[in-house]
Structures are given as C-alpha cells and as structure tokens.
Design a protein around this motif. Structure first.
Motif, short mmCIF file in Angstrom:
data_model
loop_
_atom_site.label_atom_id
_atom_site.label_comp_id
_atom_site.label_asym_id
_atom_site.label_seq_id
_atom_site.Cartn_x
_atom_site.Cartn_y
_atom_site.Cartn_z
N GLU A 273 -2.15 -10.70 6.03
CA GLU A 273 -1.64 -10.88 4.60
C GLU A 273 -0.45 -9.88 4.52
OE1 GLU A 273 -5.56 -12.86 4.77
OE2 GLU A 273 -4.84 -10.75 5.49
N MET A 274 -0.62 -8.85 4.98
CA MET A 274 0.69 -7.72 4.90
C MET A 274 1.73 -8.30 5.63
SD MET A 274 -1.42 -4.18 5.78
CE MET A 274 0.37 -3.37 5.96
N PHE A 275 1.74 -9.12 6.67
CA PHE A 275 2.84 -9.86 7.42
C PHE A 275 3.39 -10.66 6.44
CE2 PHE A 275 4.10 -13.11 10.49
CZ PHE A 275 5.03 -12.57 11.26
N MET A 276 2.73 -11.56 6.11
CA MET A 276 3.27 -12.89 5.00
C MET A 276 3.90 -12.37 3.73
SD MET A 276 3.35 -15.51 7.04
CE MET A 276 3.25 -16.56 5.60
N LEU A 277 3.20 -11.37 3.06
CA LEU A 277 3.61 -11.20 1.70
C LEU A 277 4.37 -9.82 1.59
CD1 LEU A 277 -0.17 -11.24 0.34
CD2 LEU A 277 1.91 -12.85 0.09
N HIS A 278 4.82 -9.05 2.50
CA HIS A 278 5.48 -7.91 2.48
C HIS A 278 6.76 -8.08 1.78
CE1 HIS A 278 7.17 -8.92 6.45
NE2 HIS A 278 8.41 -8.31 6.14
N GLY A 279 7.58 -9.20 2.11
CA GLY A 279 8.91 -9.36 1.54
C GLY A 279 8.84 -9.57 0.17
N MET A 280 7.92 -10.41 -0.43
CA MET A 280 7.76 -10.78 -1.94
C MET A 280 7.27 -9.36 -2.59
SD MET A 280 5.91 -14.34 -1.47
CE MET A 280 5.81 -14.79 -3.15
N VAL A 281 6.43 -8.61 -2.11
CA VAL A 281 5.76 -7.60 -2.72
C VAL A 281 6.99 -6.32 -2.89
CG1 VAL A 281 4.03 -5.62 -2.84
CG2 VAL A 281 3.50 -8.06 -2.17
N CYS A 282 7.36 -6.37 -1.73
CA CYS A 282 8.49 -5.08 -1.78
C CYS A 282 9.58 -5.37 -2.59
CB CYS A 282 9.27 -4.88 -0.43
SG CYS A 282 7.97 -4.27 0.79
N ALA A 283 10.08 -6.79 -2.69
CA ALA A 283 11.10 -7.33 -3.66
C ALA A 283 10.75 -7.16 -5.03
CB ALA A 283 11.58 -8.65 -3.45
N ALA A 284 9.47 -7.34 -5.47
CA ALA A 284 8.89 -7.18 -6.71
C ALA A 284 8.75 -5.75 -7.10
CB ALA A 284 7.38 -7.86 -6.89
N VAL A 285 8.42 -4.73 -6.08
CA VAL A 285 8.50 -3.46 -6.39
C VAL A 285 9.64 -2.85 -6.73
CG1 VAL A 285 7.86 -1.12 -5.58
CG2 VAL A 285 6.26 -3.03 -5.29
N ALA A 288 10.96 -4.04 -10.05
CA ALA A 288 10.35 -3.42 -11.25
C ALA A 288 10.88 -1.83 -11.39
CB ALA A 288 8.84 -3.54 -10.90
N VAL A 289 11.16 -1.41 -10.38
CA VAL A 289 11.50 -0.07 -10.23
C VAL A 289 13.15 -0.02 -9.62
CG1 VAL A 289 10.90 2.51 -10.08
CG2 VAL A 289 9.27 0.93 -10.26
N PRO A 290 14.16 -0.25 -10.31
CA PRO A 290 15.39 -0.37 -9.84
C PRO A 290 15.99 1.00 -9.08
CG PRO A 290 15.26 -1.31 -11.84
CD PRO A 290 14.29 -0.64 -11.66
N ARG A 291 15.48 2.17 -9.51
CA ARG A 291 16.08 3.52 -9.22
C ARG A 291 15.27 3.66 -7.82
NH1 ARG A 291 15.29 7.54 -14.63
NH2 ARG A 291 16.75 6.45 -15.89
N LEU A 292 14.24 3.06 -7.51
CA LEU A 292 13.69 3.22 -6.23
C LEU A 292 14.69 3.01 -5.25
CD1 LEU A 292 11.07 4.19 -5.06
CD2 LEU A 292 10.24 1.76 -4.79
N ALA A 293 15.51 1.98 -5.34
CA ALA A 293 16.31 1.56 -4.22
C ALA A 293 17.37 2.66 -3.57
CB ALA A 293 17.19 0.15 -4.66
N ALA A 294 17.59 3.53 -4.85
CA ALA A 294 18.56 4.50 -4.42
C ALA A 294 18.05 5.63 -3.74
CB ALA A 294 19.41 5.17 -5.93
N LEU A 295 16.88 5.57 -3.66
CA LEU A 295 15.91 7.11 -3.12
C LEU A 295 15.98 6.92 -1.58
CD1 LEU A 295 13.37 7.26 -5.58
CD2 LEU A 295 15.39 8.76 -5.41
N ALA A 302 6.77 5.07 0.90
CA ALA A 302 5.62 5.65 0.17
C ALA A 302 5.17 4.95 -0.76
CB ALA A 302 5.86 6.98 -0.12
N VAL A 303 5.90 4.42 -1.63
CA VAL A 303 5.51 3.30 -2.62
C VAL A 303 5.22 1.95 -2.18
CG1 VAL A 303 6.31 2.61 -5.01
CG2 VAL A 303 7.11 5.01 -4.42
N CYS A 304 5.94 1.34 -1.51
CA CYS A 304 5.93 -0.05 -1.42
C CYS A 304 4.83 -0.51 -0.21
CB CYS A 304 7.23 -0.58 -0.84
SG CYS A 304 8.66 -0.75 -1.77
N LEU A 305 4.55 0.31 0.80
CA LEU A 305 3.70 0.23 1.76
C LEU A 305 2.10 0.23 0.93
CD1 LEU A 305 4.87 1.95 5.04
CD2 LEU A 305 4.52 -0.35 4.41
#
Length: 327
Positions: A273-285, A288-295, A302-305
């Motif tokens: 499930e991690m293998f199949m879903l990680h792209g969608m979940v990370c994109a959603a996170v 939802a938190v745009p500032r995270l991309a600049a960190l 630490a947030v996405c995994l």
C-alpha cells in the motif's frame, strides 16, 4: 513468510518513496530497491510452491491482492485530474508496461508499471517452479549467469534514449528475469543445510552483506559502468543478501533482529500500500501545506512518511477485511 524478507520489502518501499518524492540522487538505490522487490516476489511466492493443479485459486488470490488497489488509485487519479484517455484501458488491464512510451508505461499511478510487469510472472510461476525444480541448483545459477550476461550485452547494444531506459528498468521480460532470479534464490536457500550460528557470527555475516550492498551502490554511483547495466550488475548482491538473511533467520543476528522487530514487520505488512499510494498521499500533504515544499527534504519526509504509513495502514485494513482474505 520469513520475517526478515517481509521487512526488506518495507525498506525497499521507503527508498523508492524517498527517490520519487524528495531526492533524485537516490536513483541507483531506487533501482536496486525495485530489483529487490521483484526478486523478493519470486523468492517468497516460490516458497509456497504453487502447483498447476491449484492454479486457478492461487492466481485468483494474487489478483485479489494487486488489482483492487490498482483500480482504486487509477479511478481516483482519472477522476482527480489525470483525465480519461486511450491509455486508461491498457493501464486498467495491466498491459501498459509493455508499451515503451513514458506517457503509457508511467501513466496515471507511476508505480503501477511494476504490477504490469509482475502479472505475467504470477501467471507463469507454477510452471517456472516445476521447470527449475528439475534442474540442479548449480545449473540454475550457471543459467542465470548466462542469461544476465546476455541481458547486459543487449542493454549495452542499445542507443541511449527512452527505449533503452524502458528496456533496462521497465520491460516485463527483463523484470521476469529478476523474478526468476528470486525463484532460483529460493531453490538455493532450500538446498542449503539448516544453519544456526552463534549470534555474533551471524551478525558479522549479515553486516558484511549490508556493507557489500552499500559498496555496490557506491560503485554504481561513481564507477565507469553505464547506468543501464545496473539491473543485471546489482542483482547478484541482492540475491546473496536475500539468501543469507533467509538462511540465518534462526541465528539471531543483529540485522535479523532489526528486520524481525514489530515496527519493521508492521511496515512490511503495509509495504504494498505504501508503494502504490505514496505519490498521491505526498502530493495531497504538500497541497494542503504549501509551505512544506520550501522546507528541507528531511522535514518533508518527517511529515509525509508518517502520513503515507497511516493512510496505507487504513487502506490495508479495509482491503484486508473485504478483499484480500476472501475465500
């Protein structure tokens, strides 16, 4: 299943997630992780020795394992903006890995090409096990060496480009070789006498195997070999690691104890499930938190995994209750 092999799938999934989401510099490690996942599939499934007699029920169980989540992610991506085009049909039928075009083989959920390459391996596994069972283990290893040498020569003969990349990393026939190598590894493991070494000796061997793989990754990063030789070149070290961990599973080495720990077993249980879903979940996170991309990537990880693990666990529980264990 041997616990340490179950956890290896989790480690491979985490490496692939790290590569796809944060660090393109992990290309070699991600390639090795994909090879190991395919070889592990061959080794683990061969341990159950599927027979052509019970083929229908066995393949139905395999399809129940991979198709529902594949179709779920495909439908979500098609409805969420990827759209509905002609590539949807071969993707839904798990035929898209056979098409050497990035928009097809990597279409929709990028990771689903792995399932497309895995499907013919499942379909042929009972007969592959029967055929290899009639061949001495040494002859199996010699045949595998010759096959990998031929594969390497063919890959070197290709002009660099999209087709060469597809041939080295996606093409189902190449992935079938990796899967069959896992079946050979299973036969090697079966042929070994029962081993129960003192924990210190087992730990030394296990650590040496880990160092071997790390050195191989470093050599592949910095060495003169073309990148597309990575698959046949890395496979041998991964097979050694898989056989060693399986053979030493009762010796209590430090690596086996780590891989057999409850957290690692939990991750192994949701690794698909991690293998199949990680792209969608990370994109959603990140949406939802745009500032995270600049960190820094470590903060993002630490947030996405944990988010990927949490969503994968929920999906696994649902599918496990209603689909996976259905008789």
């Amino acid at each position: 299943m041997i616990k340490s092999l179950n956890s290896l799938r989790a480690l491979a999934a985490v490496v692939i997630i790290m590569y796809h989401t944060w660090s393109g510099t992990l290309a070699t490690e991600a390639c090795m992780a994909m090879i190991m996942m395919m070889a592990l599939s061959g080794m683990v499934n061969a341990m159950h020795q599927p027979s052509p007699i019970g083929y229908g029920r066995w393949i139905a169980a395999r399809l129940r394992r991979i198709l529902p989540l594949h179709w779920l992610t495909l439908a979500a991506l098609a409805a969420g903006g990827a759209g509905v085009g002609w590539t949807l049909l071969p993707n839904a039928l798990l035929l898209h890995a056979w098409v050497p075009r990035p928009d097809v083989c990597y279409g929709y959920n990028t990771m689903s090409w792995f399932l497309s390459a895995l499907l013919p391996c499942y379909l042929l596994l009972p007969w592959l096990c029967r055929a290899l069972g009639r061949v001495p283990v040494k002859a199996q290893l010699a045949g595998l060496a010759a096959l990998l040498a031929a594969e390497g020569a063919w890959l070197l003969s290709l002009q660099p480009g999209r087709f060469a990349t597809w041939a080295a990393y996606v093409a189902p026939p190449v992935q079938f070789v990796n899967f069959a190598a896992g079946v050979v590894a299973c036969n090697v493991w079966r042929a070994l006498p029962p081993v129960r070494l003192p924990a210190r000796q087992a730990s030394a061997i296990e650590v040496a195997v880990v160092v071997l793989i790390a050195a191989l990754a470093w050599i592949t990063h910095t060495g003169p070999l073309p990148a597309r030789l990575g698959p046949p070149y890395c496979l041998w070290a991964l097979l050694v690691a898989m056989v060693a961990l399986a053979a030493l599973s009762r010796s209590g080495g430090v690596v086996t104890r780590f891989l057999s720990s409850r957290p690692m077993q939990w991750l192994g249980g949701i690794s698909f499930e991690m293998f199949m879903l990680h792209g969608m979940v990370c994109a959603a996170v990140l949406a939802a938190v745009p500032r995270l991309a600049a960190l820094p990537w470590a903060v993002q990880a630490a947030v996405c995994l944990p988010a990927v693990a949490a969503v994968s666990w929920v999906v696994n529980r649902i599918l496990n209750s209603f689909v996976y264990k259905r008789k």
